[in-house]
Write a protein that holds these residues in place. Sequence first.
Motif, PDB file in Angstrom:
ATOM      1  N   SER A 146      16.778  -7.065  63.573  1.00 22.72           N
ATOM      2  CA  SER A 146      17.131  -5.809  62.912  1.00 22.72           C
ATOM      3  C   SER A 146      18.561  -5.393  63.216  1.00 22.72           C
ATOM      4  O   SER A 146      19.279  -4.924  62.335  1.00 22.72           O
ATOM      5  CB  SER A 146      16.200  -4.689  63.365  1.00 22.72           C
ATOM      6  OG  SER A 146      14.880  -5.096  63.227  1.00 22.72           O
ATOM      7  N   TRP A 147      18.956  -5.547  64.488  1.00 20.30           N
ATOM      8  CA  TRP A 147      20.307  -5.114  64.842  1.00 20.30           C
ATOM      9  C   TRP A 147      21.346  -6.030  64.201  1.00 20.30           C
ATOM     10  O   TRP A 147      22.406  -5.566  63.781  1.00 20.30           O
ATOM     11  CB  TRP A 147      20.459  -5.060  66.371  1.00 20.30           C
ATOM     12  CG  TRP A 147      19.651  -3.961  66.993  1.00 20.30           C
ATOM     13  CD1 TRP A 147      18.563  -3.334  66.454  1.00 20.30           C
ATOM     14  CD2 TRP A 147      19.862  -3.350  68.275  1.00 20.30           C
ATOM     15  NE1 TRP A 147      18.080  -2.388  67.322  1.00 20.30           N
ATOM     16  CE2 TRP A 147      18.855  -2.372  68.455  1.00 20.30           C
ATOM     17  CE3 TRP A 147      20.780  -3.549  69.305  1.00 20.30           C
ATOM     18  CZ2 TRP A 147      18.747  -1.592  69.604  1.00 20.30           C
ATOM     19  CZ3 TRP A 147      20.686  -2.769  70.458  1.00 20.30           C
ATOM     20  CH2 TRP A 147      19.673  -1.789  70.595  1.00 20.30           C
ATOM     21  N   LEU A 148      21.043  -7.307  64.104  1.00 17.87           N
ATOM     22  CA  LEU A 148      21.973  -8.211  63.422  1.00 17.87           C
ATOM     23  C   LEU A 148      22.081  -7.842  61.952  1.00 17.87           C
ATOM     24  O   LEU A 148      23.141  -7.935  61.345  1.00 17.87           O
ATOM     25  CB  LEU A 148      21.516  -9.671  63.561  1.00 17.87           C
ATOM     26  CG  LEU A 148      21.766 -10.337  64.911  1.00 17.87           C
ATOM     27  CD1 LEU A 148      21.126 -11.708  64.940  1.00 17.87           C
ATOM     28  CD2 LEU A 148      23.262 -10.443  65.203  1.00 17.87           C
ATOM     29  N   ARG A 149      20.966  -7.395  61.398  1.00 16.82           N
ATOM     30  CA  ARG A 149      20.963  -6.993  59.985  1.00 16.82           C
ATOM     31  C   ARG A 149      21.955  -5.849  59.757  1.00 16.82           C
ATOM     32  O   ARG A 149      22.698  -5.849  58.780  1.00 16.82           O
ATOM     33  CB  ARG A 149      19.550  -6.584  59.586  1.00 16.82           C
ATOM     34  CG  ARG A 149      19.435  -6.041  58.166  1.00 16.82           C
ATOM     35  CD  ARG A 149      17.974  -5.797  57.798  1.00 16.82           C
ATOM     36  NE  ARG A 149      17.848  -4.857  56.693  1.00 16.82           N
ATOM     37  CZ  ARG A 149      18.036  -5.180  55.422  1.00 16.82           C
ATOM     38  NH1 ARG A 149      18.346  -6.411  55.100  1.00 16.82           N
ATOM     39  NH2 ARG A 149      17.923  -4.264  54.477  1.00 16.82           N
ATOM     40  N   VAL A 150      21.959  -4.885  60.684  1.00 13.53           N
ATOM     41  CA  VAL A 150      22.873  -3.748  60.536  1.00 13.53           C
ATOM     42  C   VAL A 150      24.334  -4.216  60.553  1.00 13.53           C
ATOM     43  O   VAL A 150      25.178  -3.688  59.830  1.00 13.53           O
ATOM     44  CB  VAL A 150      22.632  -2.707  61.657  1.00 13.53           C
ATOM     45  CG1 VAL A 150      23.626  -1.558  61.571  1.00 13.53           C
ATOM     46  CG2 VAL A 150      21.209  -2.185  61.602  1.00 13.53           C
ATOM     47  N   ALA A 171      25.738  -4.830  53.966  1.00 18.84           N
ATOM     48  CA  ALA A 171      26.521  -3.631  53.673  1.00 18.84           C
ATOM     49  C   ALA A 171      25.788  -2.363  54.076  1.00 18.84           C
ATOM     50  O   ALA A 171      25.668  -1.432  53.296  1.00 18.84           O
ATOM     51  CB  ALA A 171      26.921  -3.591  52.188  1.00 18.84           C
ATOM     52  N   SER A 172      25.309  -2.323  55.301  1.00 19.77           N
ATOM     53  CA  SER A 172      24.647  -1.115  55.789  1.00 19.77           C
ATOM     54  C   SER A 172      25.680  -0.037  56.047  1.00 19.77           C
ATOM     55  O   SER A 172      26.682  -0.270  56.722  1.00 19.77           O
ATOM     56  CB  SER A 172      23.900  -1.413  57.088  1.00 19.77           C
ATOM     57  OG  SER A 172      23.566  -0.207  57.738  1.00 19.77           O
ATOM     58  N   PRO A 218      15.435   2.001  57.634  1.00 18.58           N
ATOM     59  CA  PRO A 218      16.166   2.598  58.767  1.00 18.58           C
ATOM     60  C   PRO A 218      17.474   1.876  59.076  1.00 18.58           C
ATOM     61  O   PRO A 218      18.416   2.505  59.557  1.00 18.58           O
ATOM     62  CB  PRO A 218      15.208   2.450  59.948  1.00 18.58           C
ATOM     63  CG  PRO A 218      13.895   2.104  59.380  1.00 18.58           C
ATOM     64  CD  PRO A 218      14.089   1.557  58.005  1.00 18.58           C
ATOM     65  N   THR A 219      17.556   0.583  58.795  1.00 14.87           N
ATOM     66  CA  THR A 219      18.765  -0.146  59.165  1.00 14.87           C
ATOM     67  C   THR A 219      19.933   0.128  58.223  1.00 14.87           C
ATOM     68  O   THR A 219      21.075  -0.168  58.555  1.00 14.87           O
ATOM     69  CB  THR A 219      18.518  -1.670  59.196  1.00 14.87           C
ATOM     70  OG1 THR A 219      17.960  -2.070  57.945  1.00 14.87           O
ATOM     71  CG2 THR A 219      17.577  -2.044  60.305  1.00 14.87           C
ATOM     72  N   THR A 220      19.678   0.675  57.056  1.00 14.45           N
ATOM     73  CA  THR A 220      20.782   0.939  56.129  1.00 14.45           C
ATOM     74  C   THR A 220      20.911   2.407  55.754  1.00 14.45           C
ATOM     75  O   THR A 220      21.969   2.848  55.326  1.00 14.45           O
ATOM     76  CB  THR A 220      20.606   0.132  54.824  1.00 14.45           C
ATOM     77  OG1 THR A 220      19.316   0.412  54.291  1.00 14.45           O
ATOM     78  CG2 THR A 220      20.727  -1.356  55.068  1.00 14.45           C
ATOM     79  N   TRP A 271      30.636  -9.073  62.088  1.00 15.51           N
ATOM     80  CA  TRP A 271      30.832  -8.435  60.774  1.00 15.51           C
ATOM     81  C   TRP A 271      31.918  -9.167  59.990  1.00 15.51           C
ATOM     82  O   TRP A 271      31.791  -9.431  58.798  1.00 15.51           O
ATOM     83  CB  TRP A 271      31.186  -6.959  60.974  1.00 15.51           C
ATOM     84  CG  TRP A 271      31.597  -6.269  59.721  1.00 15.51           C
ATOM     85  CD1 TRP A 271      32.842  -6.247  59.160  1.00 15.51           C
ATOM     86  CD2 TRP A 271      30.753  -5.500  58.841  1.00 15.51           C
ATOM     87  NE1 TRP A 271      32.839  -5.523  58.000  1.00 15.51           N
ATOM     88  CE2 TRP A 271      31.572  -5.058  57.783  1.00 15.51           C
ATOM     89  CE3 TRP A 271      29.402  -5.148  58.856  1.00 15.51           C
ATOM     90  CZ2 TRP A 271      31.075  -4.280  56.746  1.00 15.51           C
ATOM     91  CZ3 TRP A 271      28.917  -4.369  57.814  1.00 15.51           C
ATOM     92  CH2 TRP A 271      29.737  -3.952  56.780  1.00 15.51           C
ATOM     93  N   ASP A 272      33.012  -9.486  60.705  1.00 11.96           N
ATOM     94  CA  ASP A 272      34.131 -10.161  60.048  1.00 11.96           C
ATOM     95  C   ASP A 272      33.875 -11.645  59.825  1.00 11.96           C
ATOM     96  O   ASP A 272      34.725 -12.338  59.261  1.00 11.96           O
ATOM     97  CB  ASP A 272      35.400 -10.001  60.894  1.00 11.96           C
ATOM     98  CG  ASP A 272      35.854  -8.544  60.932  1.00 11.96           C
ATOM     99  OD1 ASP A 272      35.596  -7.835  59.944  1.00 11.96           O
ATOM    100  OD2 ASP A 272      36.429  -8.121  61.947  1.00 11.96           O
TER     101      ASP A 272
END
Lengths: 547, 306
Positions: free
Chosen positions: A127-131, A137-138, A58-60, A155-156
Motif C-alpha cells: 500500500s505504501w509503495l502504491r502511494v 498519481a496519488s 485511502p491511498t489516493t 517516485w522519480d
Amino acid sequence: MRKRATVAVVLLLCLSFSLFAMGNQEASDSAPAEAEAVPSVEQKITFVVNNEAEDMDPTTSQETFALPVINNCFMGLFTTDDEGAQVPGLAESFEVNADGTIYTFKIRENAKWSDGKDLTADDFVYSWLRVMDSSVASQSAGMMKPYIKNGSKFWDGEVTAEEVGLKALDSKTFEVTLEAAAPQIMQVFNIRCFYPVRQDVVEANPDAWHRDPATYICNGPFKVKEMNFGESVVLIPNEYFWNADEVKLEEITFRTIPEQTTALTAMETGDVDGIYDVPGAEIPRLRIESDELYILPSCGTTYYLLNNYSEGLDDVRVRMALSLALDRTEIVDVIAQGIGVPALGLIPPGVYLDGKDFRDETDFAGVTGVAQIEEAQKLLAAAGYPNGEGFPELRLGYYTNPSVKKLVEVMQQMWKKNLNIDVMIENADWQVFFADVQNHDYDIAAMGNGADYSHPSPFLETFGADDPVHFVTWDNTEYNTYMEAALTSTDEKTIAENLHKAENLLLEESRMLNLYHRGFTMMMGDHVKNWRRDVLNMIFFHYAYVE
Amino acid sequence: MLKYIIQRLLAMIVTLFMIATITFFLMHAVPGGPFASEQKVPPEVQKALEDKYHLNDPVIKQYFDYMSGLIRFDLGPSFKFKGVTVNSLIQRGFPVSAKLGIFSVLAILVLGIPLGVIAALKHNKWQDTCVRFTATIGITVPSFVIATVLLYIFALKLRILPSFGIETWKGYVLPVAALSGYSVSFVARLTRSSLLEVFRQDYMRTARAKGLGESKILIKHGLKNALIPIVTVLGPLIAGLLTGSFVIESIFAIPGMGGYFVNAISNRDYTVIMGITVFYAAFLLIMIFIVDLIYGLLDPRIKLGK
C-alpha cells in the motif's frame, strides 16, 4: 413539536415501564431497568454528509467527503482514543532505533481484512509503495514520499521498490526506514494514505475498486454494505475487525444531502440522526433552541496572503498596519457566527509539542483580538501614507464562496474606516483563483490551512523555502534556518524552540493576515453516544451506540 | 416521410458534432484545470495526475481522442469522481431525473392545459382571474423559493411529507410540485391565450353555425388548433424537465443528473461537462424532432419533408 414528541416518548416509556413492573414484580426490584432497555433500541443511525465522495481509496483520496467512510472502514498502524490521544491501531506495538530513523511495527495477530484474510506486513509494503508510485498519481504522495527512505527517488523512477525503506521482516513485522529522523512522523502515520489496502482487489480494478461494496475490502470496525452514488453509503459491522466485540452500531447510513438547509430540516424533523454541517445563518437560533448543536475546534487557520512584491506591502509597517486595523473578534462574531477564535498567531490552539500547547508559548507581536486603530494609523503614517493618502489601491482576491465574500467585504470596510484606504475586491472561481495565487498574481489573497496532522510544521512549512507549492512570495534565510533546525532534530524541546522562533518571525514581520482559527459546526441527536469528531475533521463511529 | 426522417437524423448528427466541438474548445479556453486541489499538492504530483488523464497532450490530440471515444459512445472517466465513468453517471442519474420529470410532464397535461382551457372558457370571470393569478405566481416565483416554502410547511411544520429523498411516493410530492410549478403555470397561460385567439377565428363561427355541440367545437376545432404553440414549447420544456434540475435536486437531495452539469463546470471536470452537454443536446434535438412530427398530425397544412 419536538417537546411534545419528547413528552410522548417519556409517557410511553413510563407506561411500558409500569407494565413491565407489573409483570415482573420481583425482577423490577433488583435489576436496573434502563440497562436492560439499552440493547432493545435499534442500533442504526443516519448521518448526513453534504457531498458525494470524490475518491474512497485511502491511498489516493485527499478530500473531506470520503473521510466518514474511510475513517470507519479503515484503520492505520495507530488510531486515537476518546481523548484524541494516539493509541495502537493495527500495530499492537512498535520500536524505534536510537537515531529515530527505523521504526519496527508489530502488527496484531488478529488483524484481518473484512473478507477474513490475514492482514500482513506485506499489505503495508504494497500500500505504501502504491502511494509513492508516480503512475498511480496519488494526490497524497507528497505526504509520504519525503519521509520514507528513497521514497522520492522511487517516485522519480531512480530506484526499485526493493530499495525503498519498507520491509516485511515476517508476516506480522513491518519495518520502516526513514530518509531522516522526522519529529512529526508519529502524527504523519495517522494520515489516511498510510492505511493499508488489499493488493488483489486493487490490482483487479485499480481505478474503481473503491466504488463497489464487493471489492471494498477494508480492515476497520465497519465495512460497506451498499454504495448508491450521489445518494448514500451504508456501513455494517466488520466481523473480522480485531476489536469487533466493542462495535455496537448495526448500521450507519451516510446520506448525501447537498443543501444544508434541507439537511437541517431533516434533522429538526427527526428524519436523520446527525448532520455534518449547519447553515451559518441558523447558528444563532440553534445556539439558543437546540441542545444537539456542536461547535467543535478544528486544526485550521484562515489567513490571507500578502504579496511581498506588491507596492506598499514590501514595507513591514504597512503590513502590520493592515493587520492591526482588523477587528478579529468582530470578524469571528459576524462572519464566522462565533465559530472559531480570533487568530493572534498562525498555529491554532490544541497543537501540543514538548508537552505544552504550542499556542500558549507564542509572542503575538502586538496583535490582539480587537483593532488597534491608533497604532495602525501611526504605522501607516510612518510608512509615508498619513491618513491613507497616496496609498496604492491593492487587490483583495477571493474565491467564489458566500462566507468568504462577506469576510472580504468586512475587511474592506474595516480598512476604509480605520485607515482610510481603499482595496479593490476581486472574485474568481477557485480553479482560477488558485492558479493566480500559484503564479503570485495577487496583492492580498484569501487562503488558509487545515492540517492533515496535528503539528505546527504543516502550517509553518507553507512559508518556508522547501514548500513544494510555494505560493508565498517570501524567502527568508533566518526563517528557513529555524525550520531546518526544527525538522531535522529529534529532541522535542529543540524542535519546539525553533518552530516558535519561526512563527514569531512570521508574526513580527506580519507576513500574512492571520484572522481566525476555524471550528466545525454540526448536529447530532442526544440519543447517539460515544461518537467523536476530532480537530482533523475525522469523524469516528467506531464504538458509538444508540441509547 | 422516411427520407425526411433520415435527413433530419443526419442533420442532428452534424449539429451534435458541432456542439461537441464548440463545447470542447470553449471548455479548454476557460482558465483553471480539474486538479486544483484545496490541499497542497506538489508540482510533480500535479503533473503525474495530469499525465494520467492525458491533460498534458496537445489540445488537438485530446480533441481527437475524445471524439473517437464519443463515436463509440464512450464518454470517458470523470476527473473529479475517481472510478466513475461519465456513462455510469448518466445511466444512474438520468432515470432518477426522468422519473421526476415524467410526473412534472403529467402535471402539465392534467393541470396546466385544463386550467388554461377553463380560464379561456370563463374569460374574464372569477375562474379566469384565479387561474391567471396563480399562474403569474407560478411563473414569477423561482422554483427554489417554492421548494423552500413547501419544505417548511409540509415537512417541518405539518410533518406529513419527508424532507428529502424519493424513496417513497410521498417523497415525490414536493419536488414535483416545485419542479413543475413554472411549467404548469406557463402552459396554463399559453393555453388560455392561444385558445382565446382561436375562439376569434372564422372557422369557430362556422362550426357553431353548422350546429356542432359545444364540446366538439372546443376539442376538435378549438383545442386542436390552439395546441400548436403549446406543442412548440412543450418539446424543450419536457427535455428540460426530464434531464433534471440542479436547484430542485439539490434541495430535495435527489441523486439525479441535475447537479452534475453545474458542478462539473465549476470543477472543470472536462469529460462530465462534455458528456452531459452532448447528452442534453441529443435529447433536446430528439424532442424538437418529435415536436415537428406532431405538427404534421395536428395541422395537415404543415407538410413535412418539403
